[in-house]
Scaffold this motif. Sequence first.
Motif, mmCIF file in Angstrom:
data_model
loop_
_atom_site.group_PDB
_atom_site.id
_atom_site.type_symbol
_atom_site.label_atom_id
_atom_site.label_comp_id
_atom_site.label_asym_id
_atom_site.label_seq_id
_atom_site.Cartn_x
_atom_site.Cartn_y
_atom_site.Cartn_z
ATOM 1 N N ASP A 49 -5.810 2.560 -6.752
ATOM 2 C CA ASP A 49 -6.785 2.826 -5.549
ATOM 3 C C ASP A 49 -5.924 2.284 -4.468
ATOM 4 O O ASP A 49 -6.118 1.202 -4.203
ATOM 5 N N ILE B 265 -5.748 -1.808 -5.467
ATOM 6 C CA ILE B 265 -5.889 -2.294 -6.581
ATOM 7 C C ILE B 265 -5.322 -1.369 -7.686
ATOM 8 O O ILE B 265 -5.335 -0.100 -7.526
ATOM 9 N N ARG C 238 0.759 -1.313 0.044
ATOM 10 C CA ARG C 238 -0.095 0.092 0.002
ATOM 11 C C ARG C 238 0.860 1.207 0.026
ATOM 12 O O ARG C 238 0.560 2.150 0.694
ATOM 13 N N GLU D 63 -6.015 2.692 -1.098
ATOM 14 C CA GLU D 63 -7.047 2.461 0.120
ATOM 15 C C GLU D 63 -7.368 0.868 -0.295
ATOM 16 O O GLU D 63 -7.349 0.000 0.697
ATOM 17 N N LYS D 64 -7.954 0.455 -1.416
ATOM 18 C CA LYS D 64 -8.474 -0.837 -1.747
ATOM 19 C C LYS D 64 -7.381 -1.767 -2.126
ATOM 20 O O LYS D 64 -7.566 -2.879 -2.252
ATOM 21 N N THR E 132 -3.815 -6.759 -7.664
ATOM 22 C CA THR E 132 -5.033 -6.658 -6.391
ATOM 23 C C THR E 132 -4.230 -7.414 -5.132
ATOM 24 O O THR E 132 -3.664 -8.333 -5.281
#
Length: 791
Positions: A517, A522, A365, A519-520, A626
Amino acid sequence: SRMRATLIGLSYKLPSQLELELLQFVIQGINMVPNSNTNVMSPYEIFTGNKPNFQNIIPFGTPGVWKSPNVKSSSMVPAEIGISVGTNPRTPGGIRVYFPHSEQVLVRNQFIPLPNIPKEWEWRPNITKHIVNSTLAIDESANSPETIETSDIPIHSQADGGDSELLLNSIPIEEPIAEEFFQPIADPLVEETAVSISINDPISNSVDHTENTNSNTNNRASRYGRSIVKRVHKDFYYSYHTNKVSSEYTSNLNPKKLTLKNAFDGEMGPLREKARDEELTSLMKLKVFDFKKKYDISVDDRRKALHGIFILVDKYSPSGTYEKSKGRLVADGSRQLEGTYEITNAQTINAITINMALSKAVFNRSKIKVYDVPTAFLHTPMKQVVHIKLNKVISFCLVMLFPFLREFLDEDGCLWALILKCIYGTKQAAYEFSMLLSALFKSLNYIQSQIDSCYFYKVLEDGNYIDIHMHVDDLLVTASCDELFTELEECLQNKFGGLKIQEGNKLNYLGTVIHYDREKGILSRSQCGYINDILTKANVADSKPHSMPFNTAILDNEPSESCDRSEYLSLLMSLMHLARITRADIMWSVVYLASRSSNPTKRDYGKVMNIVRYLIGTKDYGISYTDVNPTSKHTLHVYVDASYMLHKDGKSHTGMFILIDDHPIFWKSSKQVLTTTSSTEAEIVALKDVMQYVVWIHDLLLDMRFMVESIIIHEDNEAAITIINDGGTFEGTKHFRPRIGFIREQIEALHAKIIHTRSKEMRADLLTKNVKEIIYLYLRPSFCIRIPGVT
């Protein structure tokens, strides 16, 4: 007396630097004919034993458009205007030609004769001439192109002097030629105002033309005559020809290229003018040039001087939307001689490294940013002595912005300068800048990877890290905290100024669009804009899409007519770039059809078009990462397969596909270089090839602190697995035992394991052969998926 006779026969006064060339020409001619001392044999025949060849002799001083020998097959052949000064006995058919623009004598063997020299050379007439009783008539009929018709124009001498004019015959034009094109050159600061808008000529001092084998010599000569008229305003050939109505001139040109007619028209005009002035201003601000008067530079340095070329383009994002107009002054590095540069190649970041960096960012992340260093090369000192000559148009624009430069203009209205910084186009520019940037990173305590020299990283004691991935002046940076970003940005800003930073959910990097993204967890990477360009290039944007990039006929070898090889390769290489970066689903089709590139047929071209039509319905596809792994333990999956005797010469085909968990980081499809005698041997060859990549990737993972717990090699041939694990019989494997030993050695060193994977789960199948549609659609999501929101 022969020299005087030759000089009298010229329509211009011969420049003094060519007097020795004339002397050599005359002596060479005397030696080719018998005399009273040699009887029936010429001195040339007595000395060489060969009869002289008079077929290649061209009268001294004959002007013409001479084709460059380094372009062999192109519909737009670069050429240059010069005069013949003799033959070259060491080159069959070779003619020595003097080119005034570069002040060089070079050997050429193909030319189109011209009736006279271009008047912008401003050589004094030997017998002054003028045109009388000439008429210009424009044919405006709807069924024929506009032409200028001239009668046979008599040439008369006049006592009071004048200018030597050009003889023209039926010159095709798209609009009437203004009278000023037929006038002598005036002060460049006055005359060039009307035409300074088009300075985007990528080929300085050359003529772009299309040969028509059905045209006679006079028509071809008149086409060059048109170009010579345009030479009154130098360096506009390419821009002007892009405006030709006839498809003969436009069929191979980029439709987005700016032209003399439209460069600064309309609402885009002010933006392009701003881009031009910003580029020229930045050159002066960064002190790129040390301007000098022409005759303060030695004749040898003037001969070696590079030519300046100004390129003006509109830039579009990978999604196809307009971003900005950009101007750039570059040097014609093709003229750069040895001794004015050392190392010319600069390393760029490996595509595998980029994919691994993005995969790591998703798992951790991490934040991602893209940096662009503006005018990057212009910050790098030029170590060698290199001069540049700027043509009249570029010089005019510079003088308008900086009037003090007017004193440096030469008699032709051109500026000369010593290059102080590595201007774009010079052969050493990229290398010198990469060395400068690498030294900067090292001074900030970054560590340069020994596996990929364009990857730099720094790890703090608290575990925070920052990774830099360098592609010349484009940097992809990932970091675990904002403080490391800030430190790097301040350093780059202080060193180069004007640093351009991209951050957020959408990034453009090296022609791809990255959606992230954070936070997710992806991330996706796609090339929709690039695919749209391919569809436009192939003229199939509105065609019906295909469900697969190939059909069962792709392996057929039925005879067919040959197609245009250059067009075939151009389209195929565009697809190859797409397949290597984001679209592994078309990789096998592209590579297989590339094996036909030596002599492609129309059937082969149709198969390439199948791939293009497949892209119509899948242009929004791309690779996706992902974060579905809740742990920090990752697995490197290596799928490898071989298709036995796929090619008509009996060679097999290898496919390999490597993932970190479910993140694709590398794929390859290739024809095997040797002929194998069994399917098992073909699989062994494929395993040996893939292990070389696995070793490299494993070492890079260590540099990136990317913890991979295990390496699993997926193979669908049980006999190959048995040979690797247990060894085979000497009689059956003796001819490829070295490969078996290499594979076993690397598996043991990496603590990897090789397992059997059923064929229907073998993801590398898509990289080795034309599988059935149901299998293709089942395996395709492993390679790429539809990216939501991409257009």
